[in-house]
Design an enzyme around this catalytic site. Structure first.
Site, short mmCIF file in Angstrom:
data_model
loop_
_atom_site.label_atom_id
_atom_site.label_comp_id
_atom_site.label_asym_id
_atom_site.label_seq_id
_atom_site.Cartn_x
_atom_site.Cartn_y
_atom_site.Cartn_z
N LYS A 255 -6.08 -26.54 -34.44
CA LYS A 255 -4.86 -26.09 -35.07
C LYS A 255 -5.00 -24.61 -35.43
O LYS A 255 -5.99 -24.20 -36.06
CB LYS A 255 -4.56 -26.91 -36.32
CG LYS A 255 -4.16 -28.35 -36.04
CD LYS A 255 -2.82 -28.45 -35.36
CE LYS A 255 -2.34 -29.88 -35.27
NZ LYS A 255 -0.99 -29.99 -34.65
N LYS B 298 6.01 -37.66 -28.55
CA LYS B 298 5.59 -38.40 -29.74
C LYS B 298 6.65 -39.46 -30.03
O LYS B 298 7.84 -39.15 -30.08
CB LYS B 298 5.42 -37.46 -30.94
CG LYS B 298 4.28 -36.47 -30.78
CD LYS B 298 4.18 -35.54 -31.98
CE LYS B 298 3.01 -34.57 -31.83
NZ LYS B 298 2.96 -33.57 -32.92
#
Length: 336
Positions: free
Chosen positions: A154, A252
Site C-alpha cells: 500500500k 471485489k
C-alpha cells in the site's frame, strides 16, 4: 433459479478485530464492522458476508435498512438475477447474493462452482498485503510473510516516502512477485519519480494511481508495468469506461454486489481484452470463499484479508505456500 417458499431472512452486524491498524492512502482501518446474512429454506441454510465500500458510503450500519425494505421480496423467493434488479450494487446485495448461491448449491446437492459451470477449484496464489507504514516496518512485515510468494504494498502518494517503501520491501524480499496499490493517492505529476523505481524494483502491477473520475490521466503516464483499476470500476456498468486505460480490473464482490455480477464482469472483461483480478474488502473466510470461486477465472488474486484479523470464522480459508484454498464445509456446498 428461484428458491422455494418459505424463505427466511436473518442477519447480524459484528466487528472484526484487526491485529493492528491498517493504513492506506487517505484512510485507516481499525476495527471493521461486517454484515452476516443467513437465508433458510426447507431446512437448508445459505450464508454470506459483506463489509461494503467505505469510500462510496456503503457502510454495514446502513445495510439492515436495505434488507428490511426488501424483506417481502426476498422472503417471497427470488432469483439472483431478480436480486440484481431489487438492490443496487454494494455490500447488502453481495451478502444476499452469496447466501443465495450457498443455499441453491445445498438444495441442488452440488457445489457453487458446479452451479457456475466452472472446473473444480484449485488453490490460488494470492498476494499478501502490507499496510502503508514506515519503510523499515514494511520490510520487516515482508519478511514476516515468510511463506508469501506475492506481496502487495500500500502506497500513499507521498512520492519520496513511497520510493523508500518500494525499495525497502524489494531489498527484504528480492524473490517475490510484487505489486503496489496507491488507492488514488497520486497525480500524473507526483507519480513521475516513482515510475522508474517501479521498473528497477520489478513491480508487476500498479493499482489505482489516480482518483476515481480521473481515468483519462492514465494516458499521461508511461507505466513500466501493468495497471489495474479498483475504485475506477465499481460494477459491470462501469467496465466499458476503463477499456483501453487499464490492463486489469480488480473485481471485489462488495463493490459489484455479489458473485453473480462478479462472474459477469469477468466474462465481459475478457471480451474487452482486460485482464481480471479478484480483490476483497476486510472480511473473514466466509467473505473470501465466494471470491475464491471467482478467483479461478482470474489473472491476479488478492484474498488475504483474514490474515489481518484476530476473530476469523471457523472453519475458514487455508493459507499454505503462498496460496489460498477454501474448504467445502466453509461455504458453497459439496461437489456432486
Amino acid at each position: 433459479m428461484s428458491l422455494p417458499l418459505p424463505l427466511s431472512l436473518d442477519y447480524r452486524l459484528h466487528d472484526l478485530t484487526l491485529a493492528k491498524p491498517f493504513h492506506i492512502s487517505g484512510y485507516t482501518f481499525r476495527d471493521v464492522p461486517v454484515l452476516d446474512v443467513s437465508l433458510r429454506a426447507g431446512g437448508l441454510l445459505g450464508r454470506g458476508e459483506a463489509a461494503g465500500v467505505y469510500y462510496s458510503g456503503d457502510l454495514p450500519a446502513n445495510m439492515p435498512a436495505q434488507l428490511e425494505a426488501a424483506r417481502p421480496h426476498i422472503e417471497a423467493g427470488l432469483s439472483r438475477q431478480a436480486l440484481r434488479e431489487l438492490l443496487p450494487a454494494g455490500g447488502a446485495r453481495n451478502a444476499l447474493d452469496c447466501a443465495l448461491w450457498d443455499l441453491e448449491a445445498r438444495r441442488a446437492g452440488c457445489a457453487v462452482w458446479q452451479l457456475a459451470g466452472l472446473r473444480r477449484p484449485q488453490p490460488l496464489l494470492t498476494t499478501m498485503t502490507l499496510s502503508a507504514d514506515a519503510p523499515a516496518e514494511m520490510a520487516a512485515g515482508a519478511q514476516r510473510f515468510a511463506g508469501a510468494r506475492a506481496l502487495k504494498l500500500k502506497l500513499t502518494g507521498e512520492t519520496e516516502l513511497d520510493i523508500e517503501r518500494v525499495r525497502a520491501v524489494r531489498a527484504a524480499r528480492p524473490e517475490v512477485w510484487l505489486s503496489v496499490d496507491a488507492n488514488q493517492g497520486f497525480t500524473p505529476a507526483t507519480i513521475e519519480r516513482l515510475l522508474p523505481v517501479l521498473a528497477d524494483c520489478r513491480v508487476m502491477v500498479l493499482e489505482q494511481p489516480f482518483s476515481r473520475g480521473r481515468e483519462q490521466d492514465m494516458k499521461l503516464i508511461d507505466a513500466p508495468c501493468e495497471t489495474a483499476a479498483d475504485e475506477s470500476c465499481l460494477s459491470l456498468a462501469e467496465l466499458e469506461r476503463i477499456a483501453g486505460l487499464f490492463d486489469i480490473v480488480n473485481i471485489k464482490l462488495d463493490k459489484c454486489g455479489g458473485l453473480t455480477e462478479g462472474l459477469m464482469i469477468a466474462e465481459r472483461a475478457r471480451a474487452l481484452g482486460i485482464k481480471v483480478m479478484v480483490g476483497c474488502m476486510p472480511g473473514t473466510g466466509l467473505a473470501m470463499a465466494p471470491a475464491f470461486v471467482l478467483g479461478q477465472l482470474c489473472d491476479v488474486v488478492d484474498l488475504d484479508a483474514p490474515l489481518a484479523i484476530s476473530n476469523d470464522c471457523r472453519p475458514t480459508v487455508r493459507y499454505e505456500d503462498g496460496r489460498i484454498d477454501s474448504p467445502a464445509e466453509l461455504w458453497g456446498g459439496q461437489a456432486a
